[in-house]
Write a protein that holds these residues in place. Structure first.
Motif, PDB file in Angstrom:
ATOM      1  N   ARG A 112       4.613   1.580   1.644  1.00 37.17           N
ATOM      2  CA  ARG A 112       5.755   2.000   0.824  1.00 37.17           C
ATOM      3  C   ARG A 112       6.440   3.220   1.434  1.00 37.17           C
ATOM      4  O   ARG A 112       7.664   3.349   1.354  1.00 37.17           O
ATOM      5  CB  ARG A 112       5.297   2.270  -0.609  1.00 37.17           C
ATOM      6  CG  ARG A 112       4.864   0.996  -1.338  1.00 37.17           C
ATOM      7  CD  ARG A 112       4.199   1.295  -2.664  1.00 37.17           C
ATOM      8  NE  ARG A 112       5.145   1.822  -3.633  1.00 37.17           N
ATOM      9  CZ  ARG A 112       4.795   2.224  -4.849  1.00 37.17           C
ATOM     10  NH1 ARG A 112       3.520   2.155  -5.246  1.00 37.17           N
ATOM     11  NH2 ARG A 112       5.709   2.700  -5.693  1.00 37.17           N
ATOM     12  N   ALA A 113       5.656   4.093   2.073  1.00 35.14           N
ATOM     13  CA  ALA A 113       6.259   5.221   2.775  1.00 35.14           C
ATOM     14  C   ALA A 113       7.085   4.735   3.966  1.00 35.14           C
ATOM     15  O   ALA A 113       8.199   5.209   4.212  1.00 35.14           O
ATOM     16  CB  ALA A 113       5.178   6.191   3.231  1.00 35.14           C
ATOM     17  N   VAL A 114       6.543   3.772   4.704  1.00 35.31           N
ATOM     18  CA  VAL A 114       7.279   3.210   5.845  1.00 35.31           C
ATOM     19  C   VAL A 114       8.533   2.490   5.360  1.00 35.31           C
ATOM     20  O   VAL A 114       9.603   2.597   5.984  1.00 35.31           O
ATOM     21  CB  VAL A 114       6.379   2.255   6.653  1.00 35.31           C
ATOM     22  CG1 VAL A 114       7.177   1.587   7.769  1.00 35.31           C
ATOM     23  CG2 VAL A 114       5.185   3.005   7.235  1.00 35.31           C
ATOM     24  N   ALA A 115       8.421   1.760   4.249  1.00 32.77           N
ATOM     25  CA  ALA A 115       9.588   1.068   3.703  1.00 32.77           C
ATOM     26  C   ALA A 115      10.699   2.058   3.364  1.00 32.77           C
ATOM     27  O   ALA A 115      11.880   1.809   3.640  1.00 32.77           O
ATOM     28  CB  ALA A 115       9.186   0.276   2.460  1.00 32.77           C
ATOM     29  N   ALA A 128       3.992  11.009  -5.771  1.00 32.21           N
ATOM     30  CA  ALA A 128       3.489  12.008  -4.827  1.00 32.21           C
ATOM     31  C   ALA A 128       2.613  11.395  -3.739  1.00 32.21           C
ATOM     32  O   ALA A 128       2.663  11.811  -2.580  1.00 32.21           O
ATOM     33  CB  ALA A 128       2.707  13.080  -5.585  1.00 32.21           C
ATOM     34  N   GLY A 129       1.799  10.388  -4.081  1.00 37.15           N
ATOM     35  CA  GLY A 129       0.918   9.770  -3.099  1.00 37.15           C
ATOM     36  C   GLY A 129       1.671   9.093  -1.975  1.00 37.15           C
ATOM     37  O   GLY A 129       1.148   8.945  -0.862  1.00 37.15           O
ATOM     38  N   ILE A 130       2.896   8.669  -2.238  1.00 31.02           N
ATOM     39  CA  ILE A 130       3.744   8.059  -1.209  1.00 31.02           C
ATOM     40  C   ILE A 130       4.541   9.142  -0.493  1.00 31.02           C
ATOM     41  O   ILE A 130       4.671   9.141   0.730  1.00 31.02           O
ATOM     42  CB  ILE A 130       4.686   7.018  -1.836  1.00 31.02           C
ATOM     43  CG1 ILE A 130       3.868   5.908  -2.512  1.00 31.02           C
ATOM     44  CG2 ILE A 130       5.631   6.437  -0.789  1.00 31.02           C
ATOM     45  CD1 ILE A 130       4.689   4.981  -3.365  1.00 31.02           C
ATOM     46  N   THR A 162       0.846  -1.196   0.000  1.00 28.99           N
ATOM     47  CA  THR A 162       0.000   0.000   0.000  1.00 28.99           C
ATOM     48  C   THR A 162       0.884   1.251   0.000  1.00 28.99           C
ATOM     49  O   THR A 162       2.096   1.184   0.225  1.00 28.99           O
ATOM     50  CB  THR A 162      -0.904   0.028   1.240  1.00 28.99           C
ATOM     51  OG1 THR A 162      -0.081   0.191   2.419  1.00 28.99           O
ATOM     52  CG2 THR A 162      -1.698  -1.273   1.360  1.00 28.99           C
ATOM     53  N   ARG A 163       0.266   2.414  -0.217  1.00 26.52           N
ATOM     54  CA  ARG A 163       1.036   3.653  -0.218  1.00 26.52           C
ATOM     55  C   ARG A 163       1.676   3.914   1.139  1.00 26.52           C
ATOM     56  O   ARG A 163       2.835   4.353   1.219  1.00 26.52           O
ATOM     57  CB  ARG A 163       0.124   4.825  -0.607  1.00 26.52           C
ATOM     58  CG  ARG A 163      -0.263   4.827  -2.084  1.00 26.52           C
ATOM     59  CD  ARG A 163      -1.205   5.976  -2.395  1.00 26.52           C
ATOM     60  NE  ARG A 163      -1.505   6.043  -3.817  1.00 26.52           N
ATOM     61  CZ  ARG A 163      -2.338   6.910  -4.364  1.00 26.52           C
ATOM     62  NH1 ARG A 163      -2.963   7.801  -3.587  1.00 26.52           N
ATOM     63  NH2 ARG A 163      -2.552   6.918  -5.668  1.00 26.52           N
TER      64      ARG A 163
END
Length: 361
Positions: free
Chosen positions: A132-135, A311-313, A128-129
């Protein structure tokens, strides 16, 4: 290499119904030129994990199952180690998919470097977005500092590594995993291995995919527990204190003080002149500058270093970083002393059994 040592892969397992069969298949499917066994230590589960494990063991002679009644990871690892037959021990997780060539690559490095433990990268990959941000945060120095096993640094000696391929004798000499450590158990074991003269070796050639937490709440809980148990490690081993571990509690303290001061100032302003608000109390509203500066800082860092990310991430990166920093720091600051108890280690004699029929390496 003319002779490869056999290897025991030990896996603590609890509530892993969706992943366990694939995890075992990835281990037993390794292209490794010597014997491989898998030992599953099964904790109390709310799903079909134990049934799946028993069915797999019934069909596969290279798979053994042991019970781990407490469900605690270090206890499960020690129980699996006692049941393991071989002198090379690879530690895996029940939801990790061992990549092709992992054992061949890792054990070649273990023998070549004469290390006590070899490991690689926690290759965080999200779906999920938010994941992916946490990754991104988990593989960035802005999120986790300079730990090579997070940020994929160069090969060489390290304080700790992700998972790990060990010499059994090194684990036994250190007393095994500390049964009281509910987090950071691998880091703490590697610390004791280093204290006994063993070398921990990081190689970026070993990468295991890791799925980050899928929600802010789950991520907050994870990092709060990380902070609590890192404080336990530092109580027992004060020499391990470093800027990397002290920065999050420092940031959390400053942000909290700023918020408290700012709210006090707002209260004074709301009281008005008739309430006897002094200029000093009014100036407390300047405390809000601290959390504002912190948020501006992590936003600027993500804007500069994550330009190629959708941008969403990217808009979720400050939230991921702030959650990790603040919750880790809060857990560290509030870690109760009762978590620090006399270390419960396993007898080296029990851990040092092994197969005994192959050459030393």
């Amino acid at each position: 290499m003319d002779q490869w040592p056999p290897v025991s892969v030990i896996i603590p397992v609890r509530n892993e119904e969706p992943y366990l069969a694939d995890a075992v298949r990835h281990v037993l499917g390794q292209d490794y030129p010597a014997e491989v066994e898998v030992v599953l230590a099964i904790g109390p589960s709310k799903d079909r994990t134990e049934q799946i494990a028993r069915e797999l063991a019934a069909a596969e002679p290279r798979l053994a199952v042991v019970a781990s009644p407490t469900g605690k990871i270090p206890v499960a690892l020690n129980l699996a180690l006692e049941a393991a037959r071989y002198d090379v021990i690879a530690r895996m997780d029940g939801h990790a998919m061992m990549p092709p060539g992992y054992l061949r690559t890792g054990i070649a490095v273990l023998l070549d470097t004469k290390a006590a433990d070899v490991g690689g990268v926690m290759a965080a990959e999200g779906v999920t977005r938010f994941q992916r941000a946490v990754a991104w945060a988990m593989t960035s120095k802005a999120g986790v500092g300079s730990a090579a096993w997070h940020t994929a640094g160069g090969a060489g000696p390290a304080d700790s590594v992700y998972l790990g391929i060990y010499r059994r004798e090194a684990i036994a000499a250190a007393g095994g995993w500390d049964n009281t450590m509910l987090r950071a158990e691998d880091w703490e074991l590697n610390y004791r291995i280093r204290a006994h003269g063993g070398k921990i070796w990081f190689t970026p050639d070993l990468q295991v995919t890791y799925r980050p937490r899928a929600s802010v709440r789950a991520l907050a809980s994870q990092y709060w527990h990380y902070g609590r148990w890192r404080r336990v490690v530092m109580r027992e081993h004060p020499e391990t204190a470093s800027f990397r571990y002290l920065a999050p509690p420092g940031a959390a303290t400053l942000v909290t003080l700023g918020l408290v001061a700012g709210l006090a100032g707002l209260g004074a302003l709301a009281a008005g002149p008739s309430g006897g608000a002094s200029d000093g109390l009014v100036w407390l509203t300047a405390g809000f500058a601290i959390p504002v500066i912190y948020l501006a800082g992590i936003t600027a860092v993500t804007a500069l270093t994550a330009r190629g990310i959708p941008a969403g991430i990217r808009v979720r990166l400050p939230l991921a970083l702030a959650t990790m920093h603040m919750c880790w720091g809060a857990g560290f600051l509030t870690s109760p002393r009762r978590l620090t108890s006399p270390r419960r280690l396993t007898s080296p004699r029990r851990l040092h059994r092994g197969h005994g029929n192959h050459r030393a390496f």
